[in-house]
Design a protein around this motif. Structure first.
Motif, PDB file in Angstrom:
ATOM      1  N   UNK A 293       4.089   0.627 -21.893  1.00  0.00           N
ATOM      2  CA  UNK A 293       2.906   0.585 -21.032  1.00  0.00           C
ATOM      3  C   UNK A 293       3.310   0.824 -19.590  1.00  0.00           C
ATOM      4  N   UNK A 294       2.536   1.629 -18.886  1.00  0.00           N
ATOM      5  CA  UNK A 294       2.682   1.740 -17.434  1.00  0.00           C
ATOM      6  C   UNK A 294       2.099   0.464 -16.840  1.00  0.00           C
ATOM      7  N   UNK A 295       2.887  -0.264 -16.074  1.00  0.00           N
ATOM      8  CA  UNK A 295       2.497  -1.629 -15.729  1.00  0.00           C
ATOM      9  C   UNK A 295       2.945  -2.027 -14.332  1.00  0.00           C
ATOM     10  N   UNK A 296       2.354  -3.137 -13.880  1.00  0.00           N
ATOM     11  CA  UNK A 296       2.704  -3.784 -12.619  1.00  0.00           C
ATOM     12  C   UNK A 296       2.785  -5.281 -12.894  1.00  0.00           C
ATOM     13  N   UNK A 321       6.879   0.934 -18.101  1.00  0.00           N
ATOM     14  CA  UNK A 321       7.235   1.919 -17.086  1.00  0.00           C
ATOM     15  C   UNK A 321       6.690   1.396 -15.773  1.00  0.00           C
ATOM     16  N   UNK A 322       7.564   1.242 -14.770  1.00  0.00           N
ATOM     17  CA  UNK A 322       7.213   0.511 -13.556  1.00  0.00           C
ATOM     18  C   UNK A 322       7.319   1.389 -12.311  1.00  0.00           C
ATOM     19  N   UNK A 323       6.376   1.257 -11.369  1.00  0.00           N
ATOM     20  CA  UNK A 323       6.403   2.073 -10.146  1.00  0.00           C
ATOM     21  C   UNK A 323       7.529   1.636  -9.223  1.00  0.00           C
ATOM     22  N   UNK A 324       8.558   2.437  -9.090  1.00  0.00           N
ATOM     23  CA  UNK A 324       9.763   2.043  -8.344  1.00  0.00           C
ATOM     24  C   UNK A 324      10.097   2.959  -7.185  1.00  0.00           C
ATOM     25  N   UNK A 325       9.217   3.916  -6.865  1.00  0.00           N
ATOM     26  CA  UNK A 325       9.456   4.737  -5.687  1.00  0.00           C
ATOM     27  C   UNK A 325       9.230   3.892  -4.438  1.00  0.00           C
ATOM     28  N   UNK A 326      10.101   3.988  -3.480  1.00  0.00           N
ATOM     29  CA  UNK A 326       9.986   3.192  -2.260  1.00  0.00           C
ATOM     30  C   UNK A 326      11.303   2.543  -1.925  1.00  0.00           C
TER      31      UNK A 326
END
Length: 404
Positions: A293-296, A321-326
């Motif tokens: 799952x795309x998740x936070x 799958x986690x948002x890690x850009x930054x």
């Protein structure tokens, strides 16, 4: 460190060189869209086009008529990519290039569906409907999403699926010519503007101890200072600070009751969808089919990366799958909450944007991926192999060659 690149069918169909070019990046896997929302995308290297306009949410394979015969909500077909099965054609070419193919499925984000069935969409505290956001508290929406996920995920040759927007969607949309940035809502304001007040959700709030009319008035009242520009969210603090602000604005009792209902709905929705996918994979005898799952890790967040309870989602799915850009702090905030709940087989995939023109950091990919691994990431996702320019892809090749 295993790497996968996101790909659209139109990146591959009609371009004989595309599959080998993607494989030569150094990735082992591709995450290929089989059911996707409307978009307008550049195709910088395609020999036949440079822009694809996907006018509405659609599936990129031939649907099973028997599955949808008696249903009012059903997938939409498309006519902007040639062929009856663009997903299948692209998947075969990518597999021939030595790549493992996983499906990419968008669920609770469908503007055409919401436009045609507005009563099934999220309704905010002002009565505005969000056509891009089907309300997942509605039984018909849940049944549609589960059926779509089962069909779109378990395509011939697919070894797994990544489910995006598998939970609450809200105000955030990034629609064409978006004009919603004039007021700085912050994370708390976006959450308040994403609370649903459809009849189903109002009944749910009441069942969890929150009078829905009182909650509606409190939500609208809390937003008033933002419309006047008199209040801005305090800087720093991230996800935890956002939720503290929500509790301050609504009052702890109302905030927690609303959250309890929404988390119950999201967890049930995710369980229904994942169960349907696993059943479909078992029927096809697809051994080792992975469901991510795309998740936070902040349960109150809405959108493509849905807010989840880390322990609950890792007990249900094979990973996230986690948002890690930054920067490093953002990666730590996203990855750390999942660490205590992982098993040796858990997938924690760090999603890193590599398109420079979309805020990506292709030149820093090696360092960002290594840092994500130190924080517990087991894999990386690269967004997006089809959208990136040649220079960005060259940086990706270099970075992946340096990763173990």
């Amino acid at each position: 460190m295993r790497a996968s690149a996101f790909v659209y069918p139109w990146d591959v169909v009609g371009d004989p060189a595309a599959a080998r070019r993607i494989a030569d990046l150094g990735v082992e896997q591709v995450t290929l869209a089989s059911a996707y929302h409307s978009t307008r995308a550049l195709t910088p290297r395609h020999p036949r086009h440079r822009v694809v306009a996907a006018r509405h949410s659609a599936v990129y394979y031939p649907v099973d008529p028997a599955r949808w015969e008696s249903r009012r909500l059903r997938p939409y077909t498309q006519d902007w990519v040639a062929g009856e099965d663009p997903y299948g054609e692209a998947a075969a070419a990518l597999a021939d290039a030595g790549l493992e193919v996983h499906s990419w499925v968008i669920l609770a984000h469908n503007t055409r569906l919401g436009g045609e069935h507005p009563h099934l969409t999220v309704r905010n505290a002002y009565g505005d409907r969000y056509p891009w956001a089907p309300c997942i508290a509605r039984e018909e929406v849940r049944a549609y999403a589960a059926a779509l996920a089962a069909e779109a995920a378990v395509r011939p040759g697919a070894r797994g699926v990544e489910l995006e927007s598998c939970g609450w969607y809200g105000l955030g949309h990034l629609s064409a010519h978006d004009k919603t940035g004039g007021v700085r809502l912050g994370g708390a304001g976006r959450y308040l503007m994403s609370l649903c007040f459809c009849p189903e959700c109002e009944a749910g709030y009441a069942a969890h101890g929150a009078d829905p009319e009182r909650l509606l008035r409190a939500t609208a009242g809390a937003l008033e200072p933002l419309w006047r520009g008199e209040r801005e969210e305090a800087a720093g603090g991230g996800r935890a600070r956002e939720w503290e602000e929500v509790e301050k604005l609504l009052g702890q009792e109302l905030a927690r009751a609303a959250a309890s209902w929404r988390e119950q709905v999201a967890s049930a929705f995710q369980a229904e969808v994942v169960t349907a996918v696993r059943k479909a994979a078992a029927a096809r005898r697809t051994e080792g089919f992975r469901v991510l799952l795309h998740a936070d890790p902040a349960p109150h967040r809405c959108g493509a990366d849905v807010g989840v309870d880390p322990a609950g989602v890792l007990a249900l799915a094979d990973g996230v799958v986690l948002p890690c850009t930054g920067d490093g702090a953002e990666r730590e905030a996203v990855l750390a909450p999942f660490g205590p709940h992982r098993t040796p087989s858990t997938v924690l995939a760090a999603n890193l944007t590599v398109v420079g023109g979309m805020g990506g950091r292709p030149a820093e990919l090696a360092g960002d991926a290594a840092h994500a691994r130190e924080l517990g990431a087991t894999e990386v996702r690269l967004y997006h192999a089809g959208l990136a320019c040649d220079a960005d892809l060259a940086a990706v090749r270099t970075a992946l060659s340096r990763l173990d």
